[in-house]
Scaffold this motif. Sequence first.
Motif, PDB file in Angstrom:
ATOM      1  N   GLN A 185      58.595  55.266 117.813  1.00 26.07           N
ATOM      2  CA  GLN A 185      57.843  54.272 118.864  1.00 26.07           C
ATOM      3  C   GLN A 185      58.601  54.799 120.039  1.00 26.07           C
ATOM      4  O   GLN A 185      59.632  54.156 120.486  1.00 26.07           O
ATOM      5  N   LEU A 186      57.795  55.051 121.540  1.00 28.11           N
ATOM      6  CA  LEU A 186      58.134  55.204 122.275  1.00 28.11           C
ATOM      7  C   LEU A 186      56.907  54.044 123.824  1.00 28.11           C
ATOM      8  O   LEU A 186      56.781  53.431 122.962  1.00 28.11           O
ATOM      9  N   THR A 187      58.444  54.155 124.382  1.00 30.12           N
ATOM     10  CA  THR A 187      58.044  52.844 124.933  1.00 30.12           C
ATOM     11  C   THR A 187      58.729  53.063 127.008  1.00 30.12           C
ATOM     12  O   THR A 187      59.061  54.292 126.610  1.00 30.12           O
ATOM     13  N   GLY A 188      58.055  52.739 128.298  1.00 28.68           N
ATOM     14  CA  GLY A 188      57.977  52.844 128.800  1.00 28.68           C
ATOM     15  C   GLY A 188      57.865  54.283 129.392  1.00 28.68           C
ATOM     16  O   GLY A 188      58.093  55.144 130.317  1.00 28.68           O
ATOM     17  N   VAL A 189      56.269  54.640 128.746  1.00 30.08           N
ATOM     18  CA  VAL A 189      56.043  56.107 128.926  1.00 30.08           C
ATOM     19  C   VAL A 189      54.862  56.264 130.351  1.00 30.08           C
ATOM     20  O   VAL A 189      54.244  55.329 130.224  1.00 30.08           O
ATOM     21  N   SER A 190      55.643  57.005 131.340  1.00 31.92           N
ATOM     22  CA  SER A 190      54.884  57.561 132.382  1.00 31.92           C
ATOM     23  C   SER A 190      53.466  57.608 131.859  1.00 31.92           C
ATOM     24  O   SER A 190      53.296  58.038 130.758  1.00 31.92           O
ATOM     25  N   PRO A 191      52.577  57.718 133.589  1.00 35.28           N
ATOM     26  CA  PRO A 191      51.167  58.153 133.130  1.00 35.28           C
ATOM     27  C   PRO A 191      51.442  59.534 132.652  1.00 35.28           C
ATOM     28  O   PRO A 191      50.467  60.046 132.219  1.00 35.28           O
ATOM     29  N   HIS A 192      52.371  60.675 133.545  1.00 35.04           N
ATOM     30  CA  HIS A 192      52.451  61.562 133.529  1.00 35.04           C
ATOM     31  C   HIS A 192      52.675  62.145 131.729  1.00 35.04           C
ATOM     32  O   HIS A 192      52.353  62.678 131.134  1.00 35.04           O
ATOM     33  N   LEU A 193      54.093  61.732 131.260  1.00 43.56           N
ATOM     34  CA  LEU A 193      54.376  62.183 129.643  1.00 43.56           C
ATOM     35  C   LEU A 193      52.832  61.765 128.963  1.00 43.56           C
ATOM     36  O   LEU A 193      53.256  62.565 128.451  1.00 43.56           O
ATOM     37  N   GLN A 194      52.411  60.493 128.926  1.00 45.22           N
ATOM     38  CA  GLN A 194      51.527  60.157 128.699  1.00 45.22           C
ATOM     39  C   GLN A 194      50.269  61.228 128.764  1.00 45.22           C
ATOM     40  O   GLN A 194      50.145  61.230 127.677  1.00 45.22           O
ATOM     41  N   ARG A 195      49.874  61.923 129.701  1.00 38.88           N
ATOM     42  CA  ARG A 195      48.926  62.952 129.725  1.00 38.88           C
ATOM     43  C   ARG A 195      49.732  63.732 128.906  1.00 38.88           C
ATOM     44  O   ARG A 195      48.779  64.063 128.263  1.00 38.88           O
ATOM     45  N   MET A 196      50.989  64.637 128.557  1.00 37.55           N
ATOM     46  CA  MET A 196      51.346  65.337 128.466  1.00 37.55           C
ATOM     47  C   MET A 196      51.335  65.414 126.543  1.00 37.55           C
ATOM     48  O   MET A 196      50.846  65.914 125.994  1.00 37.55           O
ATOM     49  N   LEU A 197      51.503  64.408 125.908  1.00 41.60           N
ATOM     50  CA  LEU A 197      51.657  63.955 125.068  1.00 41.60           C
ATOM     51  C   LEU A 197      50.099  63.738 124.812  1.00 41.60           C
ATOM     52  O   LEU A 197      49.595  64.400 123.518  1.00 41.60           O
TER      53      LEU A 197
ATOM     54  N   GLY B  20      48.604  67.120 121.899  1.00 46.61           N
ATOM     55  CA  GLY B  20      47.818  65.903 120.474  1.00 46.61           C
ATOM     56  C   GLY B  20      49.331  65.122 120.024  1.00 46.61           C
ATOM     57  O   GLY B  20      49.078  64.788 119.222  1.00 46.61           O
ATOM     58  N   LEU B  21      50.511  65.098 120.468  1.00 46.26           N
ATOM     59  CA  LEU B  21      51.896  64.144 119.789  1.00 46.26           C
ATOM     60  C   LEU B  21      51.371  62.480 120.653  1.00 46.26           C
ATOM     61  O   LEU B  21      52.022  61.809 119.207  1.00 46.26           O
ATOM     62  N   SER B  22      50.919  62.120 120.859  1.00 46.78           N
ATOM     63  CA  SER B  22      50.326  60.969 120.435  1.00 46.78           C
ATOM     64  C   SER B  22      49.662  60.280 120.096  1.00 46.78           C
ATOM     65  O   SER B  22      49.943  59.100 119.180  1.00 46.78           O
ATOM     66  N   GLU B  23      49.061  61.001 119.172  1.00 49.63           N
ATOM     67  CA  GLU B  23      48.263  61.102 117.565  1.00 49.63           C
ATOM     68  C   GLU B  23      49.683  60.808 116.514  1.00 49.63           C
ATOM     69  O   GLU B  23      49.672  60.274 115.918  1.00 49.63           O
ATOM     70  N   LEU B  24      50.919  61.708 116.814  1.00 51.70           N
ATOM     71  CA  LEU B  24      52.063  61.332 115.806  1.00 51.70           C
ATOM     72  C   LEU B  24      53.045  60.410 116.505  1.00 51.70           C
ATOM     73  O   LEU B  24      53.608  59.982 115.999  1.00 51.70           O
ATOM     74  N   LEU B  25      53.269  60.592 117.803  1.00 51.55           N
ATOM     75  CA  LEU B  25      54.698  60.026 118.145  1.00 51.55           C
ATOM     76  C   LEU B  25      53.774  58.594 118.841  1.00 51.55           C
ATOM     77  O   LEU B  25      52.817  58.530 120.305  1.00 51.55           O
ATOM     78  N   ALA B  26      54.085  57.598 118.622  1.00 48.12           N
ATOM     79  CA  ALA B  26      52.887  55.896 118.529  1.00 48.12           C
ATOM     80  C   ALA B  26      54.122  55.564 120.035  1.00 48.12           C
ATOM     81  O   ALA B  26      55.252  55.573 120.188  1.00 48.12           O
ATOM     82  N   VAL B  27      52.909  54.977 120.905  1.00 50.45           N
ATOM     83  CA  VAL B  27      53.963  54.868 121.956  1.00 50.45           C
ATOM     84  C   VAL B  27      53.208  52.933 121.940  1.00 50.45           C
ATOM     85  O   VAL B  27      52.494  52.909 121.782  1.00 50.45           O
ATOM     86  N   ALA B  28      54.336  52.630 121.816  1.00 46.53           N
ATOM     87  CA  ALA B  28      54.594  51.039 121.863  1.00 46.53           C
ATOM     88  C   ALA B  28      54.500  50.339 123.610  1.00 46.53           C
ATOM     89  O   ALA B  28      55.390  50.897 123.959  1.00 46.53           O
ATOM     90  N   TYR B  29      53.925  49.365 123.268  1.00 48.78           N
ATOM     91  CA  TYR B  29      53.541  48.390 124.931  1.00 48.78           C
ATOM     92  C   TYR B  29      54.096  47.347 124.587  1.00 48.78           C
ATOM     93  O   TYR B  29      55.080  46.463 123.478  1.00 48.78           O
ATOM     94  N   SER B  30      54.367  46.095 125.787  1.00 44.71           N
ATOM     95  CA  SER B  30      55.549  45.031 125.995  1.00 44.71           C
ATOM     96  C   SER B  30      55.220  44.533 124.689  1.00 44.71           C
ATOM     97  O   SER B  30      56.382  43.625 124.639  1.00 44.71           O
ATOM     98  N   ASP B  31      53.732  43.567 124.430  1.00 41.16           N
ATOM     99  CA  ASP B  31      54.207  43.261 123.356  1.00 41.16           C
ATOM    100  C   ASP B  31      55.081  43.671 121.962  1.00 41.16           C
ATOM    101  O   ASP B  31      55.404  42.397 121.189  1.00 41.16           O
ATOM    102  N   ASP B  32      54.149  45.257 121.418  1.00 43.63           N
ATOM    103  CA  ASP B  32      54.713  45.289 120.249  1.00 43.63           C
ATOM    104  C   ASP B  32      56.632  45.993 120.975  1.00 43.63           C
ATOM    105  O   ASP B  32      57.144  45.448 119.991  1.00 43.63           O
ATOM    106  N   VAL B  33      57.200  45.659 121.600  1.00 45.64           N
ATOM    107  CA  VAL B  33      58.449  45.781 121.752  1.00 45.64           C
ATOM    108  C   VAL B  33      59.370  44.594 122.089  1.00 45.64           C
ATOM    109  O   VAL B  33      59.895  44.364 121.480  1.00 45.64           O
TER     110      VAL B  33
END
Length: 109
Positions: free
Chosen positions: A76-88, A92-105
Amino acid sequence: MPDQPLTIETTRLAAGHVRLRLTGELDYDTAPELIAAAAELRSGVPVLVDLTGVTLCDSSGLSALLVVHRAAGAIQLTGVSPHLQRMLDRTGLSELLAVAYSDDVRAIG
């Protein structure tokens, strides 16, 4: 501007999870450091990768995240910047690499 070295802080969390907190640049020169840190972890351990302190991530950095994902079974990735989120998203990596948000963390530890 000089390159910012990558530092990786490893913390064992509740329920067997591990957090890798990255600070600096995750790029061609530093991606092997992340891969080496992940190799030291036991296979199959859930890994939270905190990218809050990452100032740059290039394609080599994305590849290193994939290597960590494969080694851990999932990350799980956390602290993902808007720029990195756009890259993911664009790769298509945003579908593979889960992004955790503050509640998830908080739930992880």
